[in-house]
Design a protein around this motif. Structure first.
Motif, mmCIF file in Angstrom:
data_model
loop_
_atom_site.group_PDB
_atom_site.id
_atom_site.type_symbol
_atom_site.label_atom_id
_atom_site.label_comp_id
_atom_site.label_asym_id
_atom_site.label_seq_id
_atom_site.Cartn_x
_atom_site.Cartn_y
_atom_site.Cartn_z
ATOM 1 N N SER A 55 24.553 -3.229 71.560
ATOM 2 C CA SER A 55 25.713 -2.821 72.199
ATOM 3 C C SER A 55 26.698 -1.803 71.505
ATOM 4 N N TRP A 56 26.357 -1.947 70.147
ATOM 5 C CA TRP A 56 27.433 -1.392 69.293
ATOM 6 C C TRP A 56 27.343 0.035 69.201
ATOM 7 N N THR A 57 28.376 0.976 69.157
ATOM 8 C CA THR A 57 28.640 2.189 68.917
ATOM 9 C C THR A 57 29.561 2.406 68.029
ATOM 10 N N PRO A 58 29.442 3.596 67.342
ATOM 11 C CA PRO A 58 30.277 3.854 66.084
ATOM 12 C C PRO A 58 31.845 3.846 66.718
ATOM 13 N N ASN A 59 32.075 4.351 67.875
ATOM 14 C CA ASN A 59 33.294 4.626 68.415
ATOM 15 C C ASN A 59 34.186 3.267 68.511
ATOM 16 N N GLU A 60 33.299 2.248 68.578
ATOM 17 C CA GLU A 60 34.018 0.815 68.570
ATOM 18 C C GLU A 60 34.967 0.541 67.342
ATOM 19 N N PHE A 61 34.555 1.428 66.251
ATOM 20 C CA PHE A 61 35.176 1.064 65.037
ATOM 21 C C PHE A 61 36.587 1.598 64.746
ATOM 22 N N LEU A 62 36.814 2.453 65.577
ATOM 23 C CA LEU A 62 38.092 3.113 65.824
ATOM 24 C C LEU A 62 39.073 2.455 66.854
ATOM 25 N N ARG A 63 38.165 2.030 68.112
ATOM 26 C CA ARG A 63 38.770 1.303 69.138
ATOM 27 C C ARG A 63 39.504 -0.074 68.617
ATOM 28 N N LEU A 64 38.624 -0.936 67.779
ATOM 29 C CA LEU A 64 39.054 -2.057 67.535
ATOM 30 C C LEU A 64 40.185 -2.112 66.318
ATOM 31 N N GLY A 65 40.156 -0.775 65.777
ATOM 32 C CA GLY A 65 41.206 -0.556 64.712
ATOM 33 C C GLY A 65 40.555 -1.359 63.358
ATOM 34 N N TRP A 66 39.423 -1.358 63.276
ATOM 35 C CA TRP A 66 38.869 -1.938 61.840
ATOM 36 C C TRP A 66 39.294 -0.996 60.738
ATOM 37 N N PRO A 67 39.432 -1.710 59.431
ATOM 38 C CA PRO A 67 40.244 -0.789 58.405
ATOM 39 C C PRO A 67 39.187 0.184 57.764
ATOM 40 N N GLN A 68 39.845 1.300 57.380
ATOM 41 C CA GLN A 68 39.271 2.528 56.713
ATOM 42 C C GLN A 68 38.477 1.736 55.358
ATOM 43 N N GLU A 69 38.877 0.970 54.591
ATOM 44 C CA GLU A 69 38.500 0.532 53.443
ATOM 45 C C GLU A 69 37.145 -0.184 53.404
ATOM 46 N N MET A 70 36.925 -0.669 54.823
ATOM 47 C CA MET A 70 35.664 -1.197 55.110
ATOM 48 C C MET A 70 34.267 -0.338 55.021
ATOM 49 N N LYS A 71 34.735 0.936 55.097
ATOM 50 C CA LYS A 71 33.631 2.122 55.225
ATOM 51 C C LYS A 71 32.715 2.026 53.988
ATOM 52 N N ASP A 72 31.429 2.209 54.065
ATOM 53 C CA ASP A 72 30.422 1.990 52.903
ATOM 54 C C ASP A 72 30.528 0.689 52.090
ATOM 55 N N GLN A 73 31.115 -0.367 52.500
ATOM 56 C CA GLN A 73 30.995 -1.580 52.114
ATOM 57 C C GLN A 73 29.883 -2.250 52.573
ATOM 58 N N ASN A 74 29.181 -3.336 51.823
ATOM 59 C CA ASN A 74 28.120 -4.115 52.556
ATOM 60 C C ASN A 74 28.644 -5.137 53.504
ATOM 61 N N VAL A 75 28.139 -5.348 54.489
ATOM 62 C CA VAL A 75 28.582 -6.507 55.449
ATOM 63 C C VAL A 75 27.433 -7.481 55.940
ATOM 64 N N VAL A 76 27.920 -8.562 55.968
ATOM 65 C CA VAL A 76 27.126 -9.594 56.644
ATOM 66 C C VAL A 76 27.651 -10.266 58.141
ATOM 67 N N PHE A 77 26.939 -10.981 58.665
ATOM 68 C CA PHE A 77 27.265 -11.669 60.076
ATOM 69 C C PHE A 77 27.174 -13.003 59.942
ATOM 70 N N ALA A 78 28.177 -13.754 60.883
ATOM 71 C CA ALA A 78 28.026 -15.093 61.080
ATOM 72 C C ALA A 78 28.489 -15.303 62.496
ATOM 73 N N LEU A 79 28.180 -16.683 63.032
ATOM 74 C CA LEU A 79 28.640 -17.054 64.430
ATOM 75 C C LEU A 79 30.181 -17.424 63.979
ATOM 76 N N GLU A 80 30.996 -17.313 64.946
ATOM 77 C CA GLU A 80 32.334 -17.728 64.806
ATOM 78 C C GLU A 80 32.308 -19.239 64.912
ATOM 79 N N SER A 81 31.441 -19.915 65.347
ATOM 80 C CA SER A 81 31.434 -21.312 65.355
ATOM 81 C C SER A 81 30.862 -21.785 63.926
ATOM 82 N N GLU A 82 30.336 -21.144 63.230
ATOM 83 C CA GLU A 82 29.932 -21.467 61.935
ATOM 84 C C GLU A 82 30.642 -21.111 60.734
ATOM 85 N N ARG A 83 31.492 -19.965 60.888
ATOM 86 C CA ARG A 83 32.116 -19.166 59.885
ATOM 87 C C ARG A 83 33.021 -19.915 58.910
#
Length: 591
Positions: free
Chosen positions: A130-158
């Motif tokens: 469901s993800w689209t790149p426009n969501e990055f701006l809509r959610l206001g995620w930080p610009q310094e995040m761009k080009d960084q490696n990311v991992v994922f977690a369930l909120e219940s286990e984070r």
């Protein structure tokens, strides 16, 4: 045994202690974590995992499904993690492949997670679908995040520090994916049948190499191929062995590792094998103390052993368990365009390596000793560089010199010639430089001299270079005694280089000036004048009968002796006896 084969064995020891990732995983720099709800929606803003290191933030090292090289134009995504260009379709650079990268990440996970029933994997699948790149701006995620490696977690286990790639179902899928290889053969390192690696993982943290990593084993030209083999098929190494040697090497090269030192442009790693893990650890600490910037601090609890070795005491006498039964390995790497070159590889018993280091220290002993009794290798190399700047160290000198120390081979000829050039250029004949010169003379030319290379002033040494160096020091002392210490420049500043290389051109002129200075000195300090004249006579009388006192040219080894003789004689004038300087003693005895 080859360096790569011993690294494979080193990996096995590290894996047994859980110091390195298991096969199929690698440690990567992760900047942010995206926490997901069970329905695949972000549970909140991304979590910054970076740590403050001085004035900048550095990503956190994390064990993830192994990365691989991505050559060519077709995007290939990593499994369960990646940089934001792939995982989110956003990047700080203007690129036309952003949509293709996101699609590669989406298609990989749709294919591999389509049959899963795991809650965490399903959440990730829903997110990427469901993800689209426009969501990055809509959610206001930080610009310094761009080009960084990311991992994922369930909120219940984070909060329990469990990421989606850590879940058992994720590991099971990755185990299947990482073993689906084609092309089997005999591995050159292990001798076992297995899938052959087409490309080897990158080696990182080598000084001067690409920050993304470089390769030791690499074929990218048709002229390098043979018998129809392509890329890794030219030197068949199994996937597991390639993973093992690169993982061990990256572990040793990691920032803050106690298994690496930087020697000039050679990134040098070292490790030990012993039945007792403590013995191997002590050998590593002692070796780092040999060459580290702060040797005593690096040596720690084995500082007394290090000092004993420097005092030329056998390792068998102070630490017998280390002298026999500890195998030691040293590998030096240098950048070579997009690849790495092996500067040297040494494998031997630690007792022999310690003995050779002790001979190196003994060869550098000199009186008076420099203020730094045994400086680091880096500090010694800086003395050979123009303006004493590390970036001016002669290429390859560091690796060649260290290899000679560890193997007992002759020192590189460039070491002597480089220092002689420095003497002529900056006229700084200091203790460290002369100690290096002496060590080269002892090891490379000691057999060609009738007498042992002296540690301190040797009045009976008849080598022309040594005598002329002493005579030059006396001339300089006469000049400063007659004209005072506050001269803008002495004869050393003006004539040292020419006097050491072409004595016949300079010494007659210096002798003439010396007579004028002695005449002036005799008007105020007659006793000291007589003493200095005696010093000249004693040196001249020591010269072998029939020899030309001022030869037209001195070869390099005699120029080295010139520096040694100058250093010994010059410092002899500053010795103190019963509270009096040598100058005062000489004046009293000849007053």
């Amino acid at each position: 045994m080859s360096a790569l084969a011993t690294l494979v064995r080193a990996y096995e020891h590290l894996a047994a202690k859980e110091d390195v990732p298991t096969y199929g995983y690698s440690q990567e720099k992760i900047g942010f974590l995206i926490s997901l709800n069970a329905d695949g929606t972000p549970a909140g803003p991304p979590i910054d995992l970076r740590q403050i290191d001085g004035r900048k933030k550095t990503p956190r090292l994390m064990t993830v499904p192994a990365a691989f090289k991505r050559p060519g134009t077709t995007p290939r995504a990593f499994f369960l993690w990646d940089n934001t260009a792939y995982a989110l379709g956003v990047t700080a650079t203007d690129t036309k492949t952003g949509a293709a990268r996101l699609e590669a990440f989406r298609e990989l996970h749709k294919k591999e997670l389509s049959q899963t029933q795991d809650e965490g994997l399903l959440a990730l699948l829903r997110f990427v679908s469901s993800w689209t790149p426009n969501e990055f701006l809509r959610l206001g995620w930080p610009q310094e995040m761009k080009d960084q490696n990311v991992v994922f977690a369930l909120e219940s286990e984070r909060r329990e520090d469990i990421r989606i790639h850590d879940r058992p179902a994720a590991r099971e899928i990755w185990a299947r994916l990482s073993t689906e290889k084609v092309g089997s053969g005999i591995c050159l390192l292990t001798g076992l049948q297995g899938p052959i690696a087409r490309l080897h993982p990158s080696i990182k943290e080598v000084w001067g190499a690409q920050t993304s990593g470089a390769s030791i084993v690499s074929y990218n030209l048709r002229s390098s191929e043979s018998y129809g083999h392509q890329q890794g098929g030219n030197a068949p190494i199994s996937e597991s062995a390639a993973f093992a040697y690169t993982t061990a090497l990256n572990h040793f090269l990691a920032k803050g590792s106690r298994h690496r030192i930087q020697i000039g442009n050679a990134s040098t790693v070292f490790w030990a094998e012993a039945e007792n893990a403590t013995d191997a650890e002590d050998a590593v600490n002692i070796f780092k103390g040999f060459f580290a910037v702060d040797a005593q601090q690096e040596a720690g609890k084995v500082a007394h052993v290090l000092q004993a070795i420097r005092n030329c005491i056998s390792l068998a006498d102070v630490a017998p368990r280390l002298s026999d039964g500890v195998r030691f390995f040293v590998l030096a790497l240098e950048p070579n365009a997009a690849r790495l070159s092996v500067r040297f590889y040494v494998e031997d018993d630690f007792g022999l390596i310690a003995e050779r280091y002790g001979r190196h220290v003994k060869g550098m002993s000199i009186d008076p000793s420099p203020r730094e009794s045994m400086p680091s290798m880096w500090r010694l190399l800086v003395e050979t560089a123009t303006l004493k700047k590390s970036e001016n160290i002669v290429p390859n000198l560091a690796g060649d010199w260290m290899r000679a120390i560890l193997t007992g081979a002759p020192y590189p000829s460039t070491l002597l010639s480089t220092l002689l050039i420095r003497f002529r250029a900056d006229h700084d004949i200091n203790g460290l430089r002369v100690a290096i010169i002496k060590s080269v003379l002892v090891r490379n030319f000691g057999h060609s001299f009738p007498r042992e290379i002296p540690v301190s002033l040797d009045p009976d040494n008849r080598e022309p270079g040594y005598l002329l160096g002493r005579l030059f020091a006396v001339y300089e002392q006469i000049q400063t005694a007659a004209l005072g210490q506050k001269l803008n420049s002495t004869i050393r500043d003006k004539f040292y280089g020419a006097a050491a290389s072409q004595p016949r051109k300079i010494f007659p002129f210096l002798d003439k000036g010396c007579r004028l200075h002695l005449s002036k000195l005799g008007k105020s300090r007659q006793g000291y004048r007589v003493a200095l004249e005696k010093s000249i006579s004693e040196i001249m009388e020591t010269m072998s009968p029939g020899d030309d006192p001022f030869p037209p040219h001195l070869p390099d080894k005699q120029q080295g002796l010139f520096a040694l003789g100058y250093y010994h004689q010059r410092n002899h004038f500053f010795y103190r006896t019963n509270g009096k300087s040598a100058e005062e003693v000489l004046e009293d005895n000849n007053g």
